[in-house]
Design a protein around this motif. Structure first.
Motif, short mmCIF file in Angstrom:
data_model
loop_
_atom_site.label_atom_id
_atom_site.label_comp_id
_atom_site.label_asym_id
_atom_site.label_seq_id
_atom_site.Cartn_x
_atom_site.Cartn_y
_atom_site.Cartn_z
N LYS A 156 12.45 -0.92 1.87
CA LYS A 156 11.37 -1.51 2.64
C LYS A 156 11.82 -2.27 3.90
CE LYS A 156 7.44 -4.42 1.47
NZ LYS A 156 6.43 -4.67 0.43
N GLU A 183 3.52 2.24 11.25
CA GLU A 183 3.02 1.84 12.58
C GLU A 183 3.77 2.50 13.73
OE1 GLU A 183 3.00 -2.45 12.80
OE2 GLU A 183 2.24 -2.61 10.75
N ASP A 197 2.09 2.85 -5.25
CA ASP A 197 0.64 2.94 -5.04
C ASP A 197 0.04 4.02 -5.94
OD1 ASP A 197 1.28 1.19 -2.97
OD2 ASP A 197 -0.04 2.16 -1.51
N MET A 200 -0.07 2.90 -9.51
CA MET A 200 -1.14 1.92 -9.73
C MET A 200 -2.51 2.61 -9.79
SD MET A 200 0.01 -1.28 -7.36
CE MET A 200 1.47 -2.26 -7.76
N THR A 201 -2.70 3.58 -8.96
CA THR A 201 -3.94 4.35 -9.01
C THR A 201 -4.10 5.02 -10.37
OG1 THR A 201 -3.82 4.76 -6.64
CG2 THR A 201 -5.26 6.20 -7.90
N ILE A 203 -2.75 4.03 -13.20
CA ILE A 203 -3.03 2.98 -14.20
C ILE A 203 -4.53 2.65 -14.19
CG2 ILE A 203 -2.65 0.54 -14.77
CD1 ILE A 203 -0.18 2.08 -15.42
N TYR A 204 -5.08 2.47 -12.99
CA TYR A 204 -6.51 2.17 -12.90
C TYR A 204 -7.33 3.28 -13.56
CZ TYR A 204 -11.18 1.34 -11.08
OH TYR A 204 -12.52 1.13 -11.00
N ASN A 207 -7.06 3.33 -17.38
CA ASN A 207 -7.88 2.28 -17.99
C ASN A 207 -9.36 2.59 -17.88
OD1 ASN A 207 -5.73 0.64 -18.83
ND2 ASN A 207 -5.56 -0.29 -16.81
N ILE B 12 -10.68 3.46 -4.85
CA ILE B 12 -9.60 3.18 -5.80
C ILE B 12 -8.23 3.39 -5.16
CG2 ILE B 12 -8.55 3.94 -7.96
CD1 ILE B 12 -11.52 4.79 -8.74
N LYS B 13 -8.12 4.47 -4.40
CA LYS B 13 -6.83 4.75 -3.77
C LYS B 13 -6.46 3.72 -2.71
CE LYS B 13 -6.42 9.72 -4.56
NZ LYS B 13 -5.11 9.77 -5.26
N PRO B 16 -4.35 -0.23 -4.16
CA PRO B 16 -2.93 -0.60 -4.15
C PRO B 16 -2.45 -1.01 -2.76
CG PRO B 16 -3.25 1.42 -5.40
CD PRO B 16 -4.56 1.12 -4.70
N ARG B 17 -3.05 -0.42 -1.75
CA ARG B 17 -2.65 -0.80 -0.38
C ARG B 17 -3.10 -2.22 -0.07
NH1 ARG B 17 -4.43 0.75 5.11
NH2 ARG B 17 -2.58 0.53 6.40
N TYR B 19 -3.46 -4.52 -2.25
CA TYR B 19 -2.58 -5.33 -3.10
C TYR B 19 -1.22 -5.53 -2.44
CZ TYR B 19 -0.24 -6.73 -7.46
OH TYR B 19 0.45 -7.40 -8.43
N ARG B 20 -0.71 -4.50 -1.85
CA ARG B 20 0.57 -4.55 -1.15
C ARG B 20 0.52 -5.50 0.05
NH1 ARG B 20 2.17 -0.34 2.06
NH2 ARG B 20 0.75 1.19 1.12
N TYR B 21 -0.52 -5.36 0.85
CA TYR B 21 -0.63 -6.23 2.03
C TYR B 21 -0.83 -7.69 1.64
CZ TYR B 21 -0.47 -2.65 5.64
OH TYR B 21 -0.04 -1.67 6.49
N ASP B 24 2.40 -9.18 0.53
CA ASP B 24 3.24 -9.53 1.69
C ASP B 24 2.78 -10.84 2.33
OD1 ASP B 24 4.69 -7.23 1.25
OD2 ASP B 24 3.76 -6.08 2.87
N LYS B 41 -4.42 -5.87 10.70
CA LYS B 41 -3.12 -5.58 10.11
C LYS B 41 -3.08 -4.19 9.47
CE LYS B 41 -1.64 -10.26 8.90
NZ LYS B 41 -0.64 -10.42 9.96
N LEU B 79 -6.84 -3.56 -10.89
CA LEU B 79 -5.93 -2.43 -11.09
C LEU B 79 -5.40 -2.39 -12.52
CD1 LEU B 79 -3.97 -2.51 -7.71
CD2 LEU B 79 -5.34 -0.60 -8.56
#
Lengths: 212, 212
Positions: A156, A183, A197, A200-201, A203-204, A207, B12-13, B16-17, B19-21, B24, B41, B79
């Motif tokens: 990252k 970017e 990602d 995680m999708t 997992i959602y 569930n 849903i997809k 995670p994005r 969540y990631r932002y 951070d 952002k 999630l």
DNA sequence: TAGATTGTTAATCGATTAACAATC
DNA sequence: TAGATTGTTAATCGATTAACAATC
């Protein structure tokens, strides 16, 4: 390009799937297929298949359907497959190495010709006959070897700077396995594989299914 | 589940994005953020962010925006992250091994606890302390260890049969890295990573960009 | 209180599906 | 010719964006 109608990304993402199904049909010797039959195999509507294909041309024949081999080759042309593409892997870690060893790419003409890393323990190593070079050599290598695509499999923290550098070297397509968005200018094609990602999708969804 | 409104897969997809932002932002010590700031952002509209979040609840405060930590934790709950999920890798080849070595999963609570293969040369090996077992032992292992997710990294030819077997053992979520669609009951969650499809999409986009 | 920003309704846009005339 | 199935237009559906009253 002569043709100016904008093809949606949803359509483009379905093309490889069509290509895959048609390749399978071709392998089992099926000569023709109707949009209806194909729709049943692929679990989409026949209407969508016809709409998708007609973005690029009329490949079928009324009353007959589609010739499998012909359609396969047309989609191949649309995708730009057939000629050889040269790729480099940037980051010789687990994922990078796995992709180098993944033989499906080469059978489609996608050839990895160089691997780069900053880790001295990896530099000089050979993976499937391809050498791991010092990241310092990347710029010269790209220019001397007409590289089409860079596969980014680095942590990252270095992803953005490295992507920027790749673009400066003239790379036009980046396959990004880093868990981060890059970017870059719109003139650079990027395809992301955000593994976490995706998990995680899943997992959602798992569930959600269990909640029913 | 009490709440019956159907959440679209597009939403849903994106979770995670978000969540990631938010993670951070949290890491750099940002306490609050408005949908407008976040939209800049993330390169999406503020409206979309508010719509997406309001599928699950009102997490913001008028005139203030969103508390980063609170929103982060809410998305985490949505999630289903936080508890530990046990996963197995089926197929100890390149991709399978790379995923076992990929440490990002564990830091999110996704734990790989077993690896399976049919290849006698791989059986008994240990990858990051996790043993590769004979595929014969898979059924018993799943039942004895309460496995949540199976990661499928086996060749095309065996993918469908193996997926079917996993479902019979009670697996509810499959992360499918095989270049093939699985055709499972709707009650099973599947997330596909079709690497070659993704690369072909990138090739198309790269050529499209060059044509301009 | 005044300003900011949400939550939510309404409008727009785009993608999918349906329908059918064209034609093989 | 009759039947089948495309290519394409029209209808529908769903997702995104805009707008704004509610309210912190």
């Amino acid at each position: 390009m002569a043709d100016n109608k904008k093809i949606s990304v949803a359509v483009i993402k379905r093309l490889p799937r069509y290509y895959r199904y048609l390749g399978d049909l071709l392998n089992v010797g099926i000569v023709r297929i109707s949009s209806k039959e194909l729709s049943e195999k692929m679990n989409i509507t026949a209407s969508q298949i016809r709409q998708d294909l007609n973005n690029f041309g009329g490949f079928g024949q009324r009353g007959y359907g589609y010739n499998v081999e012909f359609l396969y080759n047309e989609i191949k042309k649309i995708l730009g497959i057939g000629k050889e593409y040269k790729m480099i892997v940037v980051g010789a870690g687990n994922i990078g190495q796995a992709l180098v060893n993944y033989t499906d790419f080469e059978s489609n003409g996608f050839k990895i010709v160089g691997i780069f890393d900053v880790n001295p323990r990896l530099i000089g190593m050979t993976i499937r006959g391809i050498e791991v070079y010092d990241a310092d050599k990347m710029e010269a290598f790209i220019k001397n070897n007409e590289i089409d695509i860079a596969i980014l499999t680095i942590p990252k923290t270095q992803a953005k700077a490295t992507a920027k550098k790749l673009v400066e070297c003239g790379i036009k397509g980046i396959w990004n396995f880093s868990p981060m968005d890059l970017e870059l200018p719109k003139s650079i094609a990027v395809e992301n594989v955000h593994l976490t990602d995706g998990l995680m999708t899943l997992i959602y969804k798992t569930n959600a299914v269990l909640d029913k």
